[in-house]
Structures are given as structure tokens and as C-alpha cells.
Design an enzyme around this catalytic site. Structure first.
Site, PDB file in Angstrom:
ATOM      1  N   ASP A   1      43.734  63.501  61.608  1.00 57.63           N
ATOM      2  CA  ASP A   1      43.711  62.582  62.746  1.00 57.63           C
ATOM      3  C   ASP A   1      43.473  63.326  64.056  1.00 57.63           C
ATOM      4  O   ASP A   1      44.198  64.249  64.398  1.00 57.63           O
ATOM      5  CB  ASP A   1      45.026  61.806  62.818  1.00 57.63           C
ATOM      6  CG  ASP A   1      45.284  61.029  61.539  1.00 57.63           C
ATOM      7  OD1 ASP A   1      44.355  60.353  61.066  1.00 57.63           O
ATOM      8  OD2 ASP A   1      46.408  61.116  61.002  1.00 57.63           O
TER       9      ASP A   1
ATOM     10  N   ASP B   1      42.545  69.497  60.150  1.00 57.06           N
ATOM     11  CA  ASP B   1      43.509  68.454  60.447  1.00 57.06           C
ATOM     12  C   ASP B   1      42.751  67.132  60.297  1.00 57.06           C
ATOM     13  O   ASP B   1      41.528  67.092  60.468  1.00 57.06           O
ATOM     14  CB  ASP B   1      44.025  68.638  61.873  1.00 57.06           C
ATOM     15  CG  ASP B   1      44.878  67.479  62.329  1.00 57.06           C
ATOM     16  OD1 ASP B   1      45.868  67.162  61.656  1.00 57.06           O
ATOM     17  OD2 ASP B   1      44.523  66.878  63.362  1.00 57.06           O
TER      18      ASP B   1
END
Length: 189
Positions: free
Chosen positions: A21, A19
Site C-alpha cells: 500500500d 511494500d
């Protein structure tokens, strides 16, 4: 009686998908400014350890700011470019630009980006580990048949932590789970 050729289970890890952020870089909501990109502590070392081990790397990132009209694709591209400048190359970069209510199959927790990333890297989803900071990352991994490691942040819900099969306190610890025999900084144990 014929015997089938056995396939090791779980299969060996060949790729790690991150992922963006909150996992690779500090989460700045709807960030369209490359100057605001700050890698999380230990990100460079963790990625270097995975690259040194010969694993393929990818990013799978929901970017609903595009679908909501808060960011342009060019702004998100600039932020992604800055991340690559700071953290090095990734074999694939998958992004869901849709708003949450768009009904797409790519937005996590749906498996679309994980399966697309695996295909782009030439591996099966079962040979991937998804490392993320929220339940949607874990759910997308499992929906695709991949393994997951949750690295909680203040935004992670307590229920997401308790329901995750594997949890690590830091990105370095997550890498240590992926690379048996290495410490959290990527060195040999």
C-alpha cells in the site's frame, strides 16, 4: 598466508521486495475491496523491467487490519489477488496480519518478512532491495541486512525522507536505481 575467496560487496541484487500500500498500489486504509485497487503510476512498467532483468520479486506488507478486526483474511486475500491480476506474479507474498502491539517479529520495521521473503526466493537478504514508502520499510530492510529505496508519498514523514539512504521520486526511478544502465521506464540508457 591463505587468501579467502572474495565476495563482491555489495552483492549483486537478485530480488526486489515491495511494500504493498502506497508503493505498488494507491493506499486505501484498511482496504478489503478489490474494486478499489489502483496501481501507482508506472508500476506495471517498473515490474516488467525487473522481471525482464531476471530479478525475483516479492511483496512484504503489514496488514494490521486483520489483527485489529477491521478486515478478514479473505478480504485481504481478495485484494492481494486483484493486485496480482493487475501487476503480474510475485515469487513470494509475505504478510504480517498482527496488530501493532502484538509483539511479533514479522511486522515492519522488524526484519521477519524481509528474511522470510528472501528465504522463499532462495536469496540472501543482502541480495535484496526493499522498495517502500515509509520509514518502517527502510528500517525492516536494514534490520535484515537488505538495501532499501524510499519512494515518498504524502504520508511519508520528512524525517523518514532525510534519513533514508536512497530516495526516488517514483517507482520507475527506484527501479532505475536498482537496475544500473536502465532509465526510469526500464529501457536501456
Amino acid at each position: 598466508m591463505r587468501h579467502r575467496r572474495t565476495v563482491p560487496w555489495p552483492p549483486p541484487v537478485r530480488a526486489v521486495l515491495f511494500d504493498r500500500d502506497g508503493t505498488l498500489v494507491h493506499d486505501v486504509p484498511y482496504n478489503g475491496d478489490p474494486e478499489r485497487v489502483r496501481p501507482v503510476e508506472g508500476a506495471r512498467e517498473a515490474l516488467a523491467a525487473l522481471r525482464d532483468a531476471g530479478l525475483a520479486l516479492g511483496v512484504v506488507s503489514n496488514q494490521s487490519g486483520i489483527g485489529r478486526g477491521r478486515l478478514t483474511t479473505a478480504q485481504v486475500d481478495a485484494v492481494d489477488h486483484r493486485i496480482r491480476e493487475l501487476l503480474g506474479p510475485f515469487g513470494t507474498w509475505q504478510r504480517c496480519p498482527h496488530a501493532p502491539d502484538a509483539g511479533c517479529t514479522c511486522r515492519k520495521p522488524m526484519p521477519g518478512m524481509v528474511t522470510a521473503a528472501a528465504a522463499a526466493l532462495g536469496v540472501r537478504p543482502q541480495e535484496c532491495v526493499v522498495i517502500g514508502d515509509i520509514g518502517a520499510d527502510v528500517e525492516a530492510a536494514h534490520a535484515a541486512g537488505a538495501r532499501s529505496v524510499l519512494v515518498p508519498t504524502p504520508q511519508t514523514l520528512p524525517a523518514e525522507v532525510t534519513s533514508a539512504p536512497e530516495v526516488a521520486a517514483t517507482l520507475g526511478e527506484a527501479v532505475a536505481l536498482v537496475l544500473p544502465g536502465r532509465d526510469a521506464a526500464g529501457g536501456r540508457r
